[in-house]
Design a protein around this motif. Structure first.
Motif, short mmCIF file in Angstrom:
data_model
loop_
_atom_site.label_atom_id
_atom_site.label_comp_id
_atom_site.label_asym_id
_atom_site.label_seq_id
_atom_site.Cartn_x
_atom_site.Cartn_y
_atom_site.Cartn_z
N ILE A 188 1.05 -1.20 -0.04
CA ILE A 188 -0.02 -0.08 0.04
C ILE A 188 0.88 1.32 -0.13
N HIS A 189 2.12 1.21 0.57
CA HIS A 189 3.01 2.05 0.73
C HIS A 189 4.09 2.11 -0.44
N SER A 190 4.09 3.11 -1.45
CA SER A 190 4.93 2.58 -2.56
C SER A 190 6.51 2.58 -2.34
N PRO A 191 7.12 3.42 -1.30
CA PRO A 191 8.59 3.09 -1.24
C PRO A 191 8.78 1.95 -0.35
N GLU A 192 7.87 1.24 0.03
CA GLU A 192 8.02 -0.12 0.64
C GLU A 192 7.94 -1.21 -0.34
N THR A 193 8.95 -1.81 -0.86
CA THR A 193 9.24 -2.21 -2.43
C THR A 193 9.11 -3.77 -2.32
N ALA A 263 -0.34 10.37 -0.41
CA ALA A 263 1.00 9.40 -0.41
C ALA A 263 0.81 8.34 0.69
N HIS A 264 1.43 8.62 1.84
CA HIS A 264 1.62 7.56 3.08
C HIS A 264 0.06 7.54 3.58
N ASP A 265 -0.67 8.57 3.51
CA ASP A 265 -2.02 8.60 4.12
C ASP A 265 -3.14 7.74 3.24
N LEU A 296 1.10 -5.81 4.21
CA LEU A 296 2.79 -5.91 4.44
C LEU A 296 3.33 -4.45 4.15
N HIS A 297 3.86 -4.08 5.06
CA HIS A 297 4.59 -2.72 5.24
C HIS A 297 6.30 -2.91 5.35
N GLU A 298 6.80 -1.99 5.33
CA GLU A 298 8.37 -1.92 5.81
C GLU A 298 8.88 -0.54 6.24
N SER A 299 9.36 -0.94 7.41
CA SER A 299 10.07 0.43 7.96
C SER A 299 11.06 0.05 9.03
N TYR A 371 2.72 -6.21 9.00
CA TYR A 371 4.29 -6.53 9.38
C TYR A 371 4.96 -5.26 8.97
N GLU A 372 5.75 -4.61 9.71
CA GLU A 372 6.83 -3.87 9.09
C GLU A 372 8.27 -4.52 8.97
N THR A 373 8.65 -4.87 7.72
CA THR A 373 9.91 -5.56 7.75
C THR A 373 10.77 -4.54 7.25
#
Ligand SMILES: [Zn+2]
Length: 1001
Positions: A188-193, A263-265, A296-299, A371-373
């Motif tokens: 959903i969050h584009s920079p989280e690839t 964006a993130h919103d 599925l997120h990344e941070s 998740y945040e990976t």
């Protein structure tokens, strides 16, 4: 050949091919397996495929994994198939290959090839296309026998979702027959690839692998995969990454546009459903009733599996909270057993607000989790260092990440894929437990009306804002909530409600979502700092009255279920000989649509309220005269008001009220090249209400000396940072940074705006252009912190921003009062209005003459002395004259006029709206501490500058498609941009009774 032997051979082959890293991987197996075998319920045989492996793919996995401990036996191999293509066969590279990111068209190409070759995979398309017209794909993976009976499994979960229609015995039969749907949703969050890459491999593995571990998932469950939820943003992100690879060493801009609007919103749209991607998730949920929706997120490093710190959302069944913990700790245990570092839960977020996408599931009796990976923002392999705060060993992170590692996309893939497979396997093996919990949560949602209550919410049918009420009801319906409509007048506890009132019953499956939307929130300031908004009460934010009813007799009210969206049909009444048409200003937002739809029609605004017969008309009422307007006025007005839900009344005599022309102004919405997050919500509303605008960057302001020739109104929504960082923009160092379509960035071409160089903001030249624009009669609307620009650069005087000290007011709803109801900005509104506010800015206004007065202690301060805090001070033994009220002099400015800094009353800032004056009445929903720093503060200030105005908002009136009640504050300002000084009580700037005493003077 036994599976074991095959495996050994496979490992041998890839040792030969991949040398060192493969040896490391083999060692990892050898070291973890013996000890794990004794303690883990997962036997190695259980996770080992029986059929041959794709050794060259396995070698690549090992090569791209930087350390043996960022790997598990679930993903260190790929099964071989001569029929079904693995991702590398279609894409030309294995998942997790350094420097490779996949466009959505190629993701989709892969899934279509996969579905073509495997009866275990089906490809579907979500109901709506993205804002830029891309398909959103939904992939199903399961045993072919399950997919053959897909409709039956959908029917089972649908039946379990509505326990009103089945008995407990029937439910148990359905539960034993049923299969849970487990929905993995990517990026959903584009920079989280990483997740779009990982999901392809996972789909293949689930379709092909024959380990008992995977077979248990495939046979007991139906996997749903959203390859990339933000499809527009994904393609722009791949462009951006390719730009980075093509320009080594050059600065890489931030991903300025993700989706078309936000964006993130995009992950804060779970309440408003303003974006196609959220509506797609919602509709798909209501079709499949998945047991789990996994986002599925990344941070943060390396794998955070969601539970949260609390406070948890208080409208959920506690069982939902238990399930978060259960699943998270299962994954942590399995990963930790295998020696994988940095897998943890608890921290990171709170669990309070329901505005995340995962509330599509969580708010509807299913399990929404994430998740945040750890991602590298692309597909580079790079060294990553972490601060102590992320590597410390704390109770919820006994196995912390390391301070410095070499990190790869493949590591990220390994972590996500392993953990989600553990979760899927767990839910598959415990399928009856989870289906039963879903049924139980659904059942207890239906029992809510009779158990914890309330019984229902009522939206009274005599609401002054029928269009907005209908819009709100339709959003509830989109959320899957049933809404009834009263067929007759009814009474609950001596309170009468007219026919047409909406009733939201709490004895329905999605009562919890409805309740959490409509109820008020209280967030204790002693709780952990909130991760996001703390209050979101829908009725308050939309300025639509809702009544929480605990009396169960409301459930007997005569009412029918709405089976289609509520629609208010407007009408035009009155004789053909009417000389004018009156449309009461009720702040229904479609009134603004009407103004622009009939752009060529002359309209005026009443400067006071008035009556015609029994009908009361508000200040600001639209008056449309026949005289001077096109001959087909009546017909055009009639069709417009019918569609927009408005009431136009023809009158044979003009009302006796002062009026001024209502403009259809030329509006520009301003964005920067550093952040487009907040302004996107403004574009959403302007597009929805069909209000034309030009979309310009702040650089255009810097380059356009005569803005006034082009625009009447400039709206600058919030961006972070100080006035200086906003004005300066991205530093002008090095080479130009383009944001535009090119061979390597084709998808930048779909962006709402493009530039040859993102560097530099409006610059001081832009500030000067702005000042001239305003002085020439333009209106500059600044939202939130952007108000610092005209303040700090001296375009305005008399308004400052105060630093708050003890105020805690995070994303909440507060009461406000119109302190000047004659201002056109207040047109159509009642005396008070709930407003959304997020911590800052806190305005201070000097309404008087001089330079720097104001400030000082709180309203309650007095000298230490006799009596209580509210008693007057008494000076002992001295003369005791009755003190004259300094605020009530015949000429309050008498002693100031000769000062060169004297500001004549018409030029003073005009406070239109204030936060409630009493701290105790301030909070509507959310959190508040230090409220005395906010009480009575200006919420909207109108500052005359030359022939124009700056209108500053402390609130954000267009926030995440939730603040419909505040939209008309912006529309009013725009429609009356050239008449904003109407209604000023000249010369009484210091005397207005609603102007508070104390620090605003
Ligand atoms: Zn994210």
């Amino acid at each position: 050949m036994s599976p074991e032997l095959r495996r050994v051979l496979a490992i041998f082959v890839f040792v030969v091919i991949a040398a060192g890293s493969a040896i490391a991987q083999k060692e990892a197996r050898n070291t973890t397996e013996p000890s794990a075998a004794k303690t883990t319920p997962i036997d190695p045989k259980y996770t080992t495929p029986k059929s041959p492996l794709d050794t060259s793919y396995g070698a690549k996995i090992a090569e791209y994994t930087t350390e043996k401990y960022f790997m598990t036996e679930l993903v260190d191999h790929l099964p071989l198939s001569d029929k079904v293509p693995s991702p590398d066969k279609v894409l030309g590279y294995a998942v997790g290959t350094p420097n490779k990111l996949t466009y959505t068209k190629d993701l989709y190409r892969y899934y279509r090839e996969l579905a073509k070759a495997s009866p275990r995979v089906r490809v579907l398309v979500a109901p709506e296309k993205s804002e830029e017209g891309r398909e959103q794909m939904l992939v199903l993976v399961s045993d072919e026998a399950n997919l053959a009976k897909l409709d039956r499994y959908k029917e089972i979960t649908a039946k379990l979702s509505d326990p009103r229609k089945i008995t407990d015995a029937e439910a148990q039969t359905l539960i034993s027959e049923g299969k849970p749907f487990y929905w993995a949703s990517g990026s959903i969050h584009s920079p989280e690839t990483g997740s779009p890459e990982m999901l392809m491999e996972m789909a293949y593995r689930l379709a092909v692998e024959d380990s008992p571990f995977i077979e248990d998932i495939r046979k007991n469950m139906i996997i749903m995969i959203t390859p990339a939820l933000e499809v527009d943003g994904r393609d722009r992100m791949v462009d951006l990454y390719n730009y980075h690879k093509a320009n080594p060493g050059k600065p890489v801009p931030p991903l300025l546009y993700w989706g078309k609007y936000v964006a993130h919103d995009n992950n804060r749209d779970g309440l408003g459903l303003a974006l196609a991607l959220t509506r797609n998730q919602m509709r798909t949920f209501l079709e499949y009733h998945p047991t789990v929706l996994h986002d599925l997120h990344e941070s943060v490093p390396y794998l955070y599996t969601m539970t949260g710190t609390g406070p948890y959302n208080a409208w959920l069944d506690p069982l939902a909270i238990d399930e978060f913990q259960l699943l998270a700790y299962h994954e942590i245990e399995e990963m930790t057993k295998r020696g994988v570092p940095g897998v943890w839960t608890h921290g990171f977020y709170d669990g309070w607000a329901p505005n995340y996408m995962l509330y599509i599931a969580t708010g509807h009796n299913a399990i929404g989790r994430f998740y945040e990976t750890f991602g590298n923002g692309g597909a580079d392999t790079r060294e990553r260092t972490l601060p102590a705060a992320q590597t410390s060993r704390v109770w919820y992170r006994p196995n912390p990440p390391f301070p410095r590692v070499n990190w790869s996309m493949r590591n990220n893939v390994n972590m996500q894929e392993s953990a989600i497979l553990f979760a899927m396997n767990f839910v598959a093996k415990e399928k009856e437990r989870f289906l039963n919990n879903f049924y139980l949560k659904s059942k207890r949602s239906v029992a809510k009306a009779a158990n914890e209550g309330p019984a229902a919410y009522i939206i009274p049918g005599d609401t002054p804002r029928p269009v907005e009420a209908a819009d709100m009801v339709n959003l509830l319906r989109l959320q899957g909530v049933e809404v009834h409509r009263a067929t007759k007048e009814f009474t609950v506890k001596d309170q009468k409600y007219p026919a047409g009132s909406y009733i939201v019953r709490m004895d329905q499956p999605y009562s919890r979502m409805a309740d959490m939307l409509l109820d008020t929130q209280y967030y204790n300031v002693s709780d952990p700092a909130p991760y996001d908004d703390t209050g979101w009460t829908m009725g308050a934010m939309r300025n639509v009255k809702t009544v929480r009813v605990v009396d169960k007799s409301v459930l007997d009210a005569p009412a029918t279920l709405l089976t289609q969206d509520a629609k208010v049909t407007g009408q035009l009444s009155g004789p053909a000989s009417a000389v004018a048409y009156l449309i009461n200003h009720n702040t229904d937002n479609t009134l603004a649509t009407l103004r622009f739809r009939l752009k060529d029609v002359k309209m005026s605004a009443a400067e006071d309220s008035f009556k015609v017969g029994d009908q009361q008309y508000n200040t600001g009422t639209f008056i449309i005269k026949k005289d001077g307007n096109p001959a087909d006025l009546r017909a055009r007005l009639e069709s417009a008001v019918a569609e927009l839900g408005l009431k136009a009344a023809g009158v044979e005599k003009l009302p006796e009220v002062k009026t001024h022309d209502l403009a259809a102004p030329r509006i520009a919405i301003v964005h920067t090249w550093t952040n487009t997050q907040n302004e996107g919500w403004y574009r959403i509303e302007f597009d929805k209400y069909q209000i034309p605008y030009t979309y310009i960057s702040d650089q255009v302001i810097g380059k356009t000396p005569n803005l006034r020739e082009k625009f009447d109104v400039l709206i600058f929504p919030p961006v972070g940072g100080s006035a200086q960082t906003i004005v300066n923009g991205m530093p002008k160092r090095g080479d130009p940074i383009p944001w535009k379509a090119s061979a390597i960035t084709p998808n930048f071409g779909n962006s709402p705006d493009q530039t040859d160089d993102m560097r530099g903001g409006m610059t001081v030249a832009g500030v000067a252009n702005l000042q001239k624009f305003i002085e020439d009669g333009g209106l500059f609307i600044t939202i939130g912190g952007v108000s610092q620009v005209p303040i700090d650069y001296g375009i305005t005087t008399g308004v400052s921003v105060q630093q708050s000290d003890k105020l805690q007011a995070r994303g909440s709803i507060y009461n406000s009062t119109f302190s000047d109801r004659k201002s056109p900005i207040a047109y159509g509104y009642d005396a008070s209005l709930p407003i959304y506010f997020n911590q800052s800015p806190v305005f201070q206004v000097q309404t008087g003459g001089g330079g720097g007065q104001g400030g000082g202690g709180g309203a309650a301060s007095r000298a230490s002395g006799r009596g209580g805090v509210n008693d007057p001070d008494v000076v002992q033994a001295m003369p005791q004259p009755r003190p004259l009220d300094p605020n009530n002099r015949p000429d309050p400015d008498a002693d100031l006029r000769e000062s060169p800094f004297f500001v004549p009353p018409p030029l003073r800032p005009r406070v239109v709206l204030r936060f409630a004056s009493d701290e105790k009445n301030l909070l509507v929903s959310g959190m508040l501490a230090g409220g005395n720093e906010l009480a009575n503060r200006p919420a909207i200030v109108d500052v005359p500058v030359g022939r124009g105005h700056v209108v500053m908002f402390a609130t954000n009136p267009m926030w995440r498609h939730q603040t419909q009640g505040e939209f008309f504050l912006v529309f009013n300002a725009a429609l009356n941009y050239d008449n904003l000084s109407v209604g000023r009580s000249e010369g009484r700037g210091r005397q207005q009774p609603s102007t508070a005493e104390g620090d605003d003077q």
